[in-house]
Scaffold this active site. Structure first.
Site, PDB file in Angstrom:
ATOM      1  N   GLY A  68       0.828  -1.199   0.000  1.00 50.65           N
ATOM      2  CA  GLY A  68       0.000   0.000   0.000  1.00 50.65           C
ATOM      3  C   GLY A  68       0.861   1.248   0.000  1.00 50.65           C
ATOM      4  N   GLY A 116       0.581  -5.249   0.570  1.00 51.30           N
ATOM      5  CA  GLY A 116      -0.591  -5.280  -0.291  1.00 51.30           C
ATOM      6  C   GLY A 116      -0.357  -6.003  -1.602  1.00 51.30           C
ATOM      7  N   GLU A 142       5.173  -5.781   7.795  1.00 48.82           N
ATOM      8  CA  GLU A 142       4.368  -4.817   8.539  1.00 48.82           C
ATOM      9  C   GLU A 142       4.857  -4.549   9.956  1.00 48.82           C
ATOM     10  OE1 GLU A 142       1.934  -6.055   5.103  1.00 48.82           O
ATOM     11  OE2 GLU A 142       3.231  -7.092   6.523  1.00 48.82           O
ATOM     12  N   ASP A 150      -1.481  -7.684   7.377  1.00 47.04           N
ATOM     13  CA  ASP A 150      -2.907  -7.505   7.103  1.00 47.04           C
ATOM     14  C   ASP A 150      -3.242  -8.066   5.721  1.00 47.04           C
ATOM     15  OD1 ASP A 150      -1.409  -5.447   5.905  1.00 47.04           O
ATOM     16  OD2 ASP A 150      -3.147  -4.120   5.835  1.00 47.04           O
TER      17      ASP A 150
END
Length: 318
Positions: A68, A116, A142, A150
C-alpha cells in the site's frame, strides 16, 4: 494516465500495474480500478482467465507491487482523512474478490512483492498460478512499521508449512522466489527472461495449459528457508513472543542471535498481534480471518470502531 492498464487479448484479460516510480504501490484509485476490471471480466465470456504483472522502471516486469501507499497512510492518519477507511475497506473487498474469483487468476511476481502486493497475489483459486522468479523479493514487513500482516496475511501465512508463517509474520524477513515456493506462497519459479514470452502465450488456452503443466513437472527449487525449517519450527512454535526471543538469545548459533536482534527492532505490540493473528487464522476459514484482520487494521490506524481518531461520517466527502 491510468495506473492500472487493462487489455483483453485472445481469451485472456491482462492487467499491468503501471506506477513504476512508486514500485507499483497501491493507491485507492488503483484498488478501485482493479476491482472494477475484475468484476467486469468475471461475467465477460470473452475472458477465460486473468493475468496480472507490474511495470518496472525499464519496462514490463522487474517490480510487481511494494504494498500500500505508505505516504498516503501517514498523511491520512495525521489529517484524520476518511479516505484511509475507504482504502482498507476497498482493499479487503478486492482481496475477497480475488479469493473467490470464478476464473483462473495468474500473478507474475517478479521483483518486489510485499504487503498489499501479497494481498493481490496470494488469494487465487486452485486453478490460479503464482509465478516467482530469481528476482523475487517477497515479504510481509508490517511489524517494521507498527502494523501486522494484514490484507489476509494471517490466512496465507498460517498455511505455510510448520512455523514458517509465524517466522515470516514476526520478522518481516525478505525471501526469494525459491523460498516462496517452499513456503507455499508461490507455485513455480521461472527465469525472468522467459516472462515476456510466457505472458504472450498466456493469451491462448494452450499456452495457459502448458504453463500449468510446467508447474506440475517442476522440481522444488533449492531454498535457504527450507534448509532452516528445523530451527524455525523449534523457536517459533514457542507459546509467546517473550519466550521466542529469550530462546533465540540463549542459543549460541549466529542465525538465532541475528533473528533475536531482528525481532528486537520490530514493533513490540505488533509482534504479539501478528503471532496471535497467524495462530488464530490456522483454524479459521477465509471470511472470519479477513474480518479479524480488517478490525485490527482499523484499530492499528486509530480509524476503526475502537479508535478515537476516526473522522465522523459528516466529515466524509459526499
Amino acid at each position: 494516465m491510468s495506473e492500472v492498464v487493462t487489455e483483453i487479448r485472445g481469451s485472456a484479460g491482462l492487467i499491468t500495474l503501471d506506477r513504476p516510480r512508486a514500485m507499483n504501490a497501491l493507491s485507492l484509485d488503483m484498488i478501485r480500478g482493479l476491482t472494477a476490471t475484475l468484476l467486469a471480466w468475471a461475467d465477460n465470456t470473452c475472458v477465460e482467465r486473468v493475468a496480472v504483472r507490474g511495470m518496472g522502471r525499464e519496462g514490463p516486469f522487474g517490480t510487481f507491487c511494494a504494498g500500500g501507499d505508505i505516504r498516503f497512510f501517514h498523511q491520512a492518519v495525521l489529517d484524520a482523512d476518511w479516505r484511509l477507511v475507504d482504502f482498507f475497506t476497498e482493499e479487503y473487498t478486492l482481496n475477497h474478490l480475488i479469493h473467490a474469483y470464478p476464473k483462473p487468476y495468474v500473478v507474475f511476481m517478479d521483483g518486489v512483492v510485499m504487503g498489499g502486493g501479497m494481498g493481490i497475489s496470494a488469494h487465487g483459486s486452485d486453478e490460479s498460478l503464482r509465478i516467482a522468479t530469481e528476482r523475487t523479493k517477497m515479504a510481509m514487513p508490517e511489524t517494521t512499521i507498527g502494523l501486522f500482516p494484514d490484507v489476509g496475511g494471517g490466512w496465507f501465512l498460517a498455511r505455510c508449512p510448520g512455523r514458517v508463517g509465524e517466522y515470516l509474520a514476526l520478522t518481516g524477513q525478505v525471501i526469494s522466489g525459491a523460498d516462496a515456493v517452499a513456503a507455499r506462497l508461490a507455485d513455480v519459479v521461472l527465469n525472468s527472461s522467459e516472462l515476456p514470452a510466457v505472458w504472450d502465450a498466456f493469451t491462448t488456452a494452450d499456452g495457459y495449459e502448458q504453463l500449468r503443466e510446467r508447474r506440475l513437472q517442476a522440481k522444488p527449487p533449492v531454498s535457504a528457508l527450507a534448509a532452516r525449517r528445523a530451527d524455525i519450527d523449534r523457536f517459533f512454535a514457542l507459546p509467546t513472543v517473550p519466550e521466542i526471543v529469550s530462546a533465540l538469545e540463549a542459543d549460541d548459533s549466529a542465525w538465532a542471535r541475528d533473528t533475536a536482534v531482528l525481532l528486537r527492532k520490530r514493533s513490540p505490540l505488533m509482534l504479539h498481534v501478528a503471532l496471535e493473528h497467524v495462530r488464530r487464522a490456522r483454524y479459521m476459514t477465509w471470511p472470519p480471518t479477513c474480518a479479524w484482520s480488517a478490525t485490527w487494521c482499523g484499530i492499528a490506524f486509530r480509524c476503526g470502531p475502537a479508535g478515537p481518531a476516526r473522522p465522523s461520517r459528516a466529515s466524509a466527502p459526499s
